[in-house]
Design an enzyme around this catalytic site. Structure first.
Site, short mmCIF file in Angstrom:
data_model
loop_
_atom_site.label_atom_id
_atom_site.label_comp_id
_atom_site.label_asym_id
_atom_site.label_seq_id
_atom_site.Cartn_x
_atom_site.Cartn_y
_atom_site.Cartn_z
N ASP A 232 -1.39 0.41 9.85
CA ASP A 232 -2.86 -0.13 10.02
C ASP A 232 -3.09 -1.53 10.89
OD1 ASP A 232 -2.65 1.17 7.52
OD2 ASP A 232 -3.53 -0.55 6.22
N GLU B 112 -8.88 2.68 0.55
CA GLU B 112 -8.20 1.78 1.46
C GLU B 112 -9.10 1.24 2.55
OE1 GLU B 112 -3.78 2.60 0.56
OE2 GLU B 112 -4.36 3.86 1.99
C1 FRU Z 1 -3.30 1.55 4.17
C2 FRU Z 1 -2.54 0.81 3.16
C3 FRU Z 1 -3.38 -0.52 3.03
C4 FRU Z 1 -2.02 -1.46 2.75
C5 FRU Z 1 -1.34 -1.20 3.83
C6 FRU Z 1 0.26 -1.35 3.49
O1 FRU Z 1 -2.87 2.40 5.07
O2 FRU Z 1 -1.56 1.52 2.22
O3 FRU Z 1 -3.92 -0.16 1.85
O4 FRU Z 1 -2.64 -2.68 2.75
O5 FRU Z 1 -1.44 0.08 3.95
O6 FRU Z 1 1.21 -1.29 4.49
#
Ligand code: FRU
Length: 497
Positions: free
Chosen positions: A24, A204
């Site tokens: 992300d 998310e």
């Molecule tokens: C989304 C996610 C988030 C988390 C991160 C962990 O892709 O799963 O919810 O904070 O990636 O790398």
């Protein structure tokens, strides 16, 4: 034909980390003339793990400089996704009057090894390069295990006072929790949105952006952005995807116009998209991660794994009587195209083949009433094919990626994405196809729909074949981005003339 393993070219006009795993975008903020991109990063390997915030900056959203890791995992604690806000120094120090100088404050999820997740805070005193986590971390803790992804936005009350609102998810409950603060220190839970839509997914990376409808500053709607990832034994093999919800927000509660999630991108590889804080002109500029949790760890790029999308400017446009979220690539993409040659070939009689360097922008404009069905195929030196097709009777655009090299990535990698386009009065269709190594992004009708996919076409040049059912005219503009300085050069092959 060659296999593509080890043959995934590095994108030239998208951000990729020099090496290792990335997911992300985090902490997007524009400050002191620089666009800061932090990102979920493994400093030690090409697989997910040791999650930390990597860091890159850009003056133009195209050329990125990667810096030292900004927030590093520690024993017992990984640094998951979050956001940064630029606040006036006076405000941060609790003074009534605030000057121009800014202080960057980050909120991120501390993912502890004991399985619990809570929100933490860090401050940067050097413009975003080094960060000091708060001594009191975590600053927001519910004692739960899927409480994550804080995104802090601003909200100005009717009396002109600014307050900060933090959106977080309880991922497993499919809920967005809203917190409010006047000082970025104490946070009060003020409302909850959800659950809603498909079960069997986690929610998310929420974000909330105010956008004007058709550019009218008196008609502002708030758009909730949300990423969903299927979980469980029968998880949907299509994998993770992003959605939007248009509604209203009074600083406390978000109210959806319709109780449904609308797909934000119709491809397989656009996830965790969030917007920059403090972007010039208050624009909503979003970056997304171009991959899918279903197969992200299997993608055969090396020594890097993970890429960001083109930066997209979001707006709301009324199309065929309905308000739609529109995403358009930021300025440099249009600039490349405006410097390129346009040609008007004809359809069925003479299928047009042209060569792309593989880091290319192609714009097509045509009237389906005079061309009938249209098909654009892309082939490289791998045993693989990308096919975009438009069917006028259904007004459906399909994007297929197939062939042995695509199948070799992962059993669920091969795909056909479809999007039913709105029937508007304007009969012209426009497609902007951006292909940058393995990153394919299609923008339909100036951003009314997007389709983003990873593809493996090989390392060499790409042959594009354009065919239509009837010999109607099609305008084709091609810009190839050659090597490092990446200037656009007109590259339409003579075959089209
Ligand atoms: C989304 C996610 C988030 C988390 C991160 C962990 O892709 O799963 O919810 O904070 O990636 O790398």
């Amino acid at each position: 034909m060659r296999a593509t393993n080890g043959q995934v070219p590095r994108p030239r006009f998208h951000f990729t980390p020099q090496r290792n795993w990335m997911n992300d975008p985090n902490g997007l903020v524009y400050d002191r003339g620089l666009w800061h991109l932090y990102f979920q990063f493994n400093p030690e390997g090409a697989d997910w793990g040791n999650m930390s915030w990597g860091h890159a900056t850009s003056t133009d959203l195209r050329h990125w400089t990667e810096h030292e890791v900004a927030l590093r995992y520690r024993d017992g604690e990984q640094i998951f996704s979050g956001s940064v806000v630029a606040v006036p120094v006076g405000f941060a120090a609790g003074c009534a009057s605030a000057g121009d100088e800014t202080l960057l404050t980050a909120f991120y999820t501390s993912a502890y090894d004991d399985g619990h997740q809570a929100q933490s805070r860090a401050t940067s005193h050097d413009g975003g390069y080094t960060w000091e986590p708060d001594a009191e971390n975590p600053v927001l803790d519910r004692g739960t295990s899927a409480f994550r992804d804080p995104k802090v936005i601003r909200f100005t009350d009717d009396d002109g006072t600014t307050r900060y609102v933090m959106l977080t998810v309880e991922a497993d409950d499919r809920q967005v929790l809203f917190y409010s603060s006047h000082d970025l220190r104490s946070w009060e839970h003020v409302s909850t949105f959800g659950p809603l839509g498909d079960t069997g997914v986690v929610w998310e990376c929420p974000d909330l952006v105010p956008l004007a409808v058709d550019g009218d500053p008196d008609d502002i709607r708030w758009v909730l952005l949300l990423s969903t990832n299927p979980v469980g034994d029968d998880a949907n093999p299509d994998g993770s995807s992003m959605h939007s919800v248009i509604g209203s927000f009074d600083g406390v509660r978000f109210t959806a116009d319709a109780a449904e999630l609308t797909r934000l991108d119709h491809g397989r590889d656009f996830y965790a998209g969030v917007t920059f804080d403090s972007a010039p002109g208050g624009e909503a500029v979003m970056l997304g991660w171009m991959s899918n949790w279903r197969y992200a760890g299997a993608f055969p790029s090396s020594p890097w794994r993970g890429a960001m999308s083109l930066p997209r400017r979001m707006s709301l446009r009324t199309v065929a009587g309905a308000v739609r979220l529109v995403q358009q690539p930021v300025g440099f993409v249009g600039e490349f195209l405006s410097g390129a040659a346009t040609s008007t070939p004809f359809g069925a009689d003479q299928p047009g083949d042209f060569t792309l360097c593989g880091h290319s922008l192609v714009e097509l404009a045509w009237d389906p009433a005079s061309t009938g069905a249209l098909r654009l195929q892309l082939r490289g030196d791998a045993d693989a094919l990308v096919e975009l097709s438009h069917e006028p009777s259904s007004n459906v655009l399909s994007v297929t990626r197939g062939g042995a090299a695509m199948e070799a990535v992962h059993p669920d990698f091969q795909s056909t994405s479809t999007v039913a386009l709105p029937r508007s009065g304007d009969r012209q269709l426009r497609l902007l196809v951006s292909l940058d190594g393995p990153l394919l992004e299609v923008f339909v009708n100036l951003g009314e729909a997007t389709v983003s996919n990873l593809v493996v076409l090989g390392a060499g040049p790409i042959t594009a074949t354009l065919t239509t059912e009837l010999p109607g005219p099609i305008s084709v503009t091609v810009a190839d981005l050659h090597v490092a300085e990446g200037r656009a050069s007109p590259a339409l092959a003579a075959a089209l003339g």
